[in-house]
Design a protein around this motif. Structure first.
Motif, short mmCIF file in Angstrom:
data_model
loop_
_atom_site.label_atom_id
_atom_site.label_comp_id
_atom_site.label_asym_id
_atom_site.label_seq_id
_atom_site.Cartn_x
_atom_site.Cartn_y
_atom_site.Cartn_z
N ILE A 132 37.45 33.37 20.34
CA ILE A 132 37.77 32.24 21.23
C ILE A 132 38.70 31.22 20.56
CG2 ILE A 132 35.61 32.48 22.50
CD1 ILE A 132 34.46 30.18 20.92
N GLY A 133 39.17 31.56 19.35
CA GLY A 133 40.17 30.72 18.69
C GLY A 133 39.65 29.51 17.95
N SER A 134 38.45 29.58 17.43
CA SER A 134 37.89 28.46 16.68
C SER A 134 38.66 28.22 15.38
CB SER A 134 36.42 28.74 16.34
OG SER A 134 35.68 28.99 17.52
N HIS A 135 38.77 26.94 15.00
CA HIS A 135 39.44 26.57 13.74
C HIS A 135 38.46 26.54 12.58
CE1 HIS A 135 42.30 24.20 16.59
NE2 HIS A 135 42.63 25.47 16.53
N LEU A 136 37.30 25.98 12.83
CA LEU A 136 36.24 25.88 11.83
C LEU A 136 34.97 26.47 12.41
CD1 LEU A 136 36.79 22.19 10.59
CD2 LEU A 136 37.69 24.28 9.57
N ILE A 137 34.24 27.20 11.58
CA ILE A 137 33.03 27.87 12.05
C ILE A 137 31.86 27.49 11.16
CG2 ILE A 137 31.96 30.10 12.52
CD1 ILE A 137 35.04 31.07 12.70
N ILE A 138 30.80 26.99 11.78
CA ILE A 138 29.60 26.55 11.05
C ILE A 138 28.47 27.52 11.35
CG2 ILE A 138 27.97 24.66 10.67
CD1 ILE A 138 30.14 22.85 12.08
N LYS A 139 27.73 27.90 10.31
CA LYS A 139 26.56 28.76 10.52
C LYS A 139 25.31 27.93 10.28
CE LYS A 139 23.34 31.87 8.89
NZ LYS A 139 22.28 31.70 7.88
N ILE A 140 24.44 27.90 11.29
CA ILE A 140 23.19 27.14 11.22
C ILE A 140 22.04 28.07 11.56
CG2 ILE A 140 21.87 25.24 12.24
CD1 ILE A 140 24.51 23.86 12.88
N ASP A 141 20.95 27.97 10.83
CA ASP A 141 19.76 28.77 11.15
C ASP A 141 18.99 28.12 12.29
OD1 ASP A 141 20.36 30.63 9.22
OD2 ASP A 141 19.11 29.68 7.68
N ALA A 142 18.21 28.93 12.98
CA ALA A 142 17.47 28.44 14.15
C ALA A 142 16.12 27.85 13.80
CB ALA A 142 17.28 29.59 15.15
N ASP A 143 15.77 27.83 12.50
CA ASP A 143 14.41 27.42 12.11
C ASP A 143 14.26 25.92 11.85
OD1 ASP A 143 15.83 27.18 9.77
OD2 ASP A 143 14.75 28.77 8.70
N ASP A 144 15.31 25.14 12.09
CA ASP A 144 15.27 23.69 11.94
C ASP A 144 14.98 23.26 10.50
OD1 ASP A 144 15.56 21.09 12.92
OD2 ASP A 144 13.42 20.86 13.28
N GLN A 145 15.48 24.00 9.53
CA GLN A 145 15.31 23.64 8.13
C GLN A 145 16.60 23.08 7.53
OE1 GLN A 145 13.60 26.77 5.75
NE2 GLN A 145 11.70 26.81 6.88
#
Length: 321
Positions: free
Chosen positions: A89-102
């Motif tokens: 989709i043409g993102s410039h910056l990509i952040i990876k976040i876990d779903a466990d709220d840590q």
């Protein structure tokens, strides 16, 4: 950089989801409004993904994508699929976040700023610079992370980055496009395999100090399994890195140190053990010359290996100043 300036960039958040229906709702509620898109990948979780609750919390201007793996493939596979969608989709910056709220999402600007200012290619959270937060980390997890972090440094070559197992990270799309996704692990080894790939792109990684949050959720990764799961893979990653970096892609002084140091050390060690057993059996002292050969081989080989390690550390990728 002010928060409103982030809206001029296409920033995507990738969240791999598995058995965290309550936690992911809290995560989504903390996400800022300047995000361009949110990509959630359901890795065939037994606990259904609460899509309706999530959609109510997301800024209407933010695009949300719900992807689902046909079978459970692991957190790495879910993250890879999210990364591919973000690039698509043409993102410039990509952040990876876990779903466990840590992960403390207040630190998102700290992850993004160095990337936008072109100070580095990747930013990662570092939970070990906040002593107060470190005390709240379970002792077993703390010890395990410290030991594992050192081994991962040696295996990946990122000696200047601490807490390499931290999954809270952000990347520039240009760097992500260069990676071979087929070589990235599908499961818990994902972060390490990612670092191993980034090393050969000489990507600069910046550590961002931040605390971790530990709730009542249980990790799917058992501490006692870690040596068995990571040991062989770390050794494989380390050997491949050394061969490629010092003998295939380049040949430098570090290569010379290794070329002579390792064989000398192993010769002294193996020959020494062999001679010790032999002379112990015949109940006599080994000749002085034999002892000198063994001692000098081990000492000289060990010194050359230390020089190779020092060279490797000095030449490890560093954040731009």
């Amino acid at each position: 950089m002010e928060t409103q300036n982030f809206t001029t960039h296409k920033i995507a958040v990738v969240i791999p989801y598995f058995n965290a229906s309550k936690e992911i709702v809290r995560v989504i509620s903390k996400l800022p409004d300047y995000l361009h898109s949110i990509i959630i990948v359901d890795d065939q979780s037994p606990a259904p993904l609460p899509k309706e609750e999530i959609e109510k919390l997301i800024n209407p201007k933010t695009k949300v994508s719900f992807l689902q793996n046909e079978v459970n493939l692991g957190v790495g596979s879910a993250t890879k699929r999210g990364f591919k969608e973000a690039l698509k989709i043409g993102s410039h910056l990509i952040i990876k976040i876990d779903a466990d709220d840590q992960m403390d999402l207040k630190y998102l600007p700290d992850l993004l700023n160095p990337l936008l200012l072109n100070k580095c290619d990747v930013t990662k959270g570092n939970r070990f610079k906040d002593l107060k937060a470190l005390r709240s980390m379970p002792i077993v997890r703390r010890i395990g992370n410290l030991g594992l972090s050192f081994l991962i440094k040696a295996a990946t070559g990122y000696w200047h980055n601490f807490d390499p197992t931290n999954g809270f990270l952000a990347l520039r799309a240009e760097v992500l496009k260069k990676l071979d996704f087929s070589k990235l692990s599908n499961r818990y080894y994902f972060e390490t395999s990612l670092l191993a790939q980034l090393y050969f792109e000489k990507a600069n990684i910046n550590d961002i100090p931040m605390p971790a949050i530990y709730g009542d959720e249980k990790s799917n990764m058992k501490i006692w399994k870690m040596p068995f799961v990571f040991g062989a893979r770390l050794t494989n990653t380390f050997v491949k890195r050394i061969i490629k970096e010092y003998f295939l892609y380049d040949f430098n002084i570090g290569s010379v140190y290794l070329l002579f140091g390792f064989p000398l050390f192993m010769f002294g060690l193996i020959f020494g053990i062999w001679e010790w057993i032999y002379y112990a059996k015949i109940n006599t002292f080994a000749p002085t010359g034999t002892i000198m050969i063994i001692t000098l081989s081990i000492i000289l080989g060990f010194q050359l290996i230390l020089q190779a390690i020092q060279y490797d550390i000095i030449n490890a990728p560093k954040p731009k100043k």
